[in-house]
Design a protein around this motif. Structure first.
Motif, mmCIF file in Angstrom:
data_model
loop_
_atom_site.group_PDB
_atom_site.id
_atom_site.type_symbol
_atom_site.label_atom_id
_atom_site.label_comp_id
_atom_site.label_asym_id
_atom_site.label_seq_id
_atom_site.Cartn_x
_atom_site.Cartn_y
_atom_site.Cartn_z
ATOM 1 N N LEU A 72 -14.057 27.832 -80.581
ATOM 2 C CA LEU A 72 -13.208 28.995 -80.320
ATOM 3 C C LEU A 72 -13.450 29.492 -78.901
ATOM 4 O O LEU A 72 -14.600 29.703 -78.491
ATOM 5 N N PHE A 73 -12.370 29.654 -78.134
ATOM 6 C CA PHE A 73 -12.426 30.227 -76.785
ATOM 7 C C PHE A 73 -11.719 31.576 -76.833
ATOM 8 O O PHE A 73 -10.485 31.647 -76.835
ATOM 9 N N GLU A 74 -12.498 32.644 -76.901
ATOM 10 C CA GLU A 74 -11.934 33.975 -77.071
ATOM 11 C C GLU A 74 -10.983 34.310 -75.925
ATOM 12 O O GLU A 74 -11.271 34.058 -74.755
ATOM 13 N N GLY A 75 -9.822 34.888 -76.274
ATOM 14 C CA GLY A 75 -8.875 35.341 -75.277
ATOM 15 C C GLY A 75 -8.046 34.252 -74.637
ATOM 16 O O GLY A 75 -7.364 34.505 -73.636
ATOM 17 N N CYS A 76 -8.078 33.038 -75.207
ATOM 18 C CA CYS A 76 -7.332 31.921 -74.620
ATOM 19 C C CYS A 76 -6.415 31.301 -75.673
ATOM 20 O O CYS A 76 -6.872 30.969 -76.771
ATOM 21 N N ASP A 77 -5.162 31.120 -75.342
ATOM 22 C CA ASP A 77 -4.238 30.423 -76.235
ATOM 23 C C ASP A 77 -4.492 28.920 -76.139
ATOM 24 O O ASP A 77 -4.539 28.355 -75.034
ATOM 25 N N SER A 78 -4.641 28.283 -77.275
ATOM 26 C CA SER A 78 -5.014 26.859 -77.265
ATOM 27 C C SER A 78 -3.933 25.981 -76.633
ATOM 28 O O SER A 78 -4.247 25.008 -75.939
ATOM 29 N N ASP A 79 -2.654 26.320 -76.856
ATOM 30 C CA ASP A 79 -1.587 25.530 -76.232
ATOM 31 C C ASP A 79 -1.638 25.644 -74.710
ATOM 32 O O ASP A 79 -1.417 24.666 -73.990
ATOM 33 N N ALA A 80 -1.943 26.840 -74.218
ATOM 34 C CA ALA A 80 -2.081 27.025 -72.775
ATOM 35 C C ALA A 80 -3.285 26.254 -72.242
ATOM 36 O O ALA A 80 -3.224 25.676 -71.140
ATOM 37 N N LEU A 81 -4.353 26.242 -73.002
ATOM 38 C CA LEU A 81 -5.527 25.453 -72.610
ATOM 39 C C LEU A 81 -5.178 23.973 -72.497
ATOM 40 O O LEU A 81 -5.532 23.305 -71.524
ATOM 41 N N ILE A 82 -4.475 23.466 -73.500
ATOM 42 C CA ILE A 82 -4.116 22.048 -73.503
ATOM 43 C C ILE A 82 -3.206 21.717 -72.323
ATOM 44 O O ILE A 82 -3.359 20.677 -71.667
ATOM 45 N N MET A 83 -2.263 22.601 -72.027
ATOM 46 C CA MET A 83 -1.384 22.376 -70.885
ATOM 47 C C MET A 83 -2.159 22.390 -69.576
ATOM 48 O O MET A 83 -1.904 21.593 -68.669
ATOM 49 N N GLY A 84 -3.133 23.287 -69.473
ATOM 50 C CA GLY A 84 -3.943 23.356 -68.266
ATOM 51 C C GLY A 84 -4.846 22.149 -68.087
ATOM 52 O O GLY A 84 -5.148 21.750 -66.957
ATOM 53 N N LEU A 85 -5.246 21.570 -69.194
ATOM 54 C CA LEU A 85 -6.116 20.383 -69.165
ATOM 55 C C LEU A 85 -5.258 19.135 -69.312
ATOM 56 O O LEU A 85 -5.459 18.318 -70.210
ATOM 57 N N ASN A 86 -4.308 18.975 -68.399
ATOM 58 C CA ASN A 86 -3.295 17.933 -68.580
ATOM 59 C C ASN A 86 -3.803 16.518 -68.374
ATOM 60 O O ASN A 86 -3.093 15.564 -68.665
ATOM 61 N N ASP A 87 -5.033 16.358 -67.872
ATOM 62 C CA ASP A 87 -5.590 15.010 -67.750
ATOM 63 C C ASP A 87 -6.727 14.771 -68.741
ATOM 64 O O ASP A 87 -7.507 13.832 -68.599
ATOM 65 N N ILE A 88 -6.801 15.637 -69.754
ATOM 66 C CA ILE A 88 -7.776 15.476 -70.844
ATOM 67 C C ILE A 88 -7.006 15.552 -72.160
ATOM 68 O O ILE A 88 -6.296 16.532 -72.412
ATOM 69 N N ALA A 89 -7.127 14.540 -72.994
ATOM 70 C CA ALA A 89 -6.432 14.513 -74.285
ATOM 71 C C ALA A 89 -7.306 15.183 -75.336
ATOM 72 O O ALA A 89 -8.322 14.629 -75.752
ATOM 73 N N ILE A 90 -6.916 16.388 -75.742
ATOM 74 C CA ILE A 90 -7.597 17.127 -76.802
ATOM 75 C C ILE A 90 -6.534 17.731 -77.704
ATOM 76 O O ILE A 90 -5.349 17.607 -77.437
ATOM 77 N N SER A 91 -6.954 18.393 -78.774
ATOM 78 C CA SER A 91 -5.967 18.972 -79.686
ATOM 79 C C SER A 91 -6.430 20.336 -80.165
ATOM 80 O O SER A 91 -7.593 20.715 -80.007
ATOM 81 N N ASN A 92 -5.506 21.055 -80.766
ATOM 82 C CA ASN A 92 -5.837 22.351 -81.373
ATOM 83 C C ASN A 92 -5.739 22.282 -82.885
ATOM 84 O O ASN A 92 -5.565 23.292 -83.554
ATOM 85 N N GLY A 93 -5.838 21.080 -83.453
ATOM 86 C CA GLY A 93 -5.794 20.913 -84.900
ATOM 87 C C GLY A 93 -5.392 19.511 -85.267
ATOM 88 O O GLY A 93 -5.565 18.574 -84.488
ATOM 89 N N SER A 94 -4.820 19.366 -86.437
ATOM 90 C CA SER A 94 -4.416 18.060 -86.932
ATOM 91 C C SER A 94 -3.165 17.576 -86.204
ATOM 92 O O SER A 94 -2.201 18.324 -86.048
#
Length: 381
Positions: A300-322
């Motif tokens: 959990l990253f408090e105060g951060c939207d996971s979709d925004a995190l994923i978009m910002g990390l565009n050269d790292i493949a991660i997910s916010n769930g299944s």
């Protein structure tokens, strides 16, 4: 691209691809054909069935090949519902199960079955006393996944199976995230039905299997989902995917040989990554930190939207769930069941590592995550 989404799917191992290639080119025969060409393809299927059965500690005839875990789950649960409804129409599962299990259970509720969805504790583990109180004389099936796909939490399957059997119910565990990563013996754990999928442990997509117990204490009978030809002992008709099945078999063989060294090396990388990520202010692990698969961390990253995190990390493949629910705009049902608020559930990332990750990737990942988190928090606050 740094790939850290191995719970969604894994890169196919080159040795698996090498095993598959002959059945995609020269040895293309139908495994059900009786000529010499077809018998050669059938030999490949037999070898794969042996390799899978050796990995999970079953007999060869207890392994039925499918198109993947989702089909295997449907075959198992619907098959039990159809064939054992004279005993009862009550099924027990858990709120944190994969949607493949939950959706089948909801389908059966529309067919007159009663399903109990057990809650989990804040760390994701099932309270065995809650299970005991839910079991009834008319319970025909208990389904609890071995390893959770989002948090990596490992349930006490042996104890759960024993309680289920004491109540006269069959026990299924979704082994999709466990097989090929953990030592799993269906007899030691008391498993009656277990779906698995090749692409979760370096095999090809589009092929999986279902373990169906055919020995003591009982021989499980399932109604088929697919009819037409009587393949796979009448349980799954359709021309066999010989190349995929051969790949699944090879992946199972490699897992049996390399699982221990993989777990140690991948676990060390995960621990280093997690340690550094948790140095970021306002972070915490979701799920039980001890009873957990070695390759995954859900943070959990408090105060951060996971979709925004994923978009910002565009050269790292991660997910916010299944990956199977990525089209949904709902928060993770797994994290909500853990007691997280919707806002918190929308602020979590799953990092899942695999055979082809290296410790050298950690520093770069942590640095980029930190930058994006700081940027998002600056925008919010």
């Amino acid at each position: 691209m740094i790939y850290l989404d191995n719970n969604a799917t894994t890169r196919i191992d080159p040795r698996v691809l090498e095993t598959m290639m002959p059945y995609l080119t020269d040895n293309f025969a139908n495994a059900a054909s009786t000529h010499a060409f077809g018998l050669g393809a059938n030999d490949a299927v037999k070898l794969a069935r042996q390799q899978v059965s050796e990995l999970i500690g079953s007999e060869m005839h207890e392994v039925v090949f499918t198109s993947g875990a989702t089909e295997a789950i449907n075959l198992a649960i619907k098959g039990v519902a159809e064939n054992y409804q004279n005993k009862g129409k009550h099924i027990i599962t858990v709120q944190t199960e994969h949607t493949a299990v939950l959706d089948v259970c909801r389908y059966l509720e529309n067919k007159g079955f009663e399903v109990t969805y057990l809650p989990v504790q804040p760390d994701g583990l099932l309270d065995l006393e809650v299970l005991k109180s839910a079991l009834r004389p008319d319970t025909i099936l208990v389904s609890v996944m071995l390893v959770n796909n989002e948090t990596g939490v490992i349930q006490p399957i042996k104890e759960i199976a024993a309680l289920s059997h004491q109540a006269g119910a069959l026990f299924m565990t979704d082994g999709t995230q466990a097989i090929g990563k953990l030592q799993v013996n269906v007899d030691d754990l008391g498993i009656d039905l277990m779906p698995l999928s090749a692409h979760k442990f370096y095999g090809p997509k589009g092929v999986g299997a279902l373990f169906i117990r055919q020995r003591r204490p009982w021989r499980i009978k399932l109604e088929a989902l697919l009819h037409g030809g009587g393949h796979e002992g009448g349980k799954r008709s359709g021309t066999l995917n010989v190349a995929g099945i051969a790949g699944l078999g090879k992946a199972a063989e490699l897992a049996q040989k390399e699982m221990k060294q993989d777990s140690q090396r991948i676990g060390n990388i995960r621990d280093e990554l997690e340690k550094e990520l948790l140095k970021i202010e306002g972070t915490r692990i979701n799920g039980n930190a001890k009873s957990r698969l070695y390759n995954v961390t859900n943070i959990l990253f408090e105060g951060c939207d996971s979709d925004a995190l994923i978009m910002g990390l565009n050269d790292i493949a991660i997910s916010n769930g299944s990956a199977c629910t990525s089209a949904s705009i709902e928060p993770s049902h797994v994290l909500i069941a853990h007691g997280l608020s919707e806002t918190e559930a929308f602020s979590c990332l799953r990092f899942s590592l695999g055979r082809f990750n290296s410790v050298e990737e950690v520093a770069g990942v942590v640095g980029k995550v930190k930058l994006v988190v700081e940027g998002l928090r600056a925008m919010v606050f």
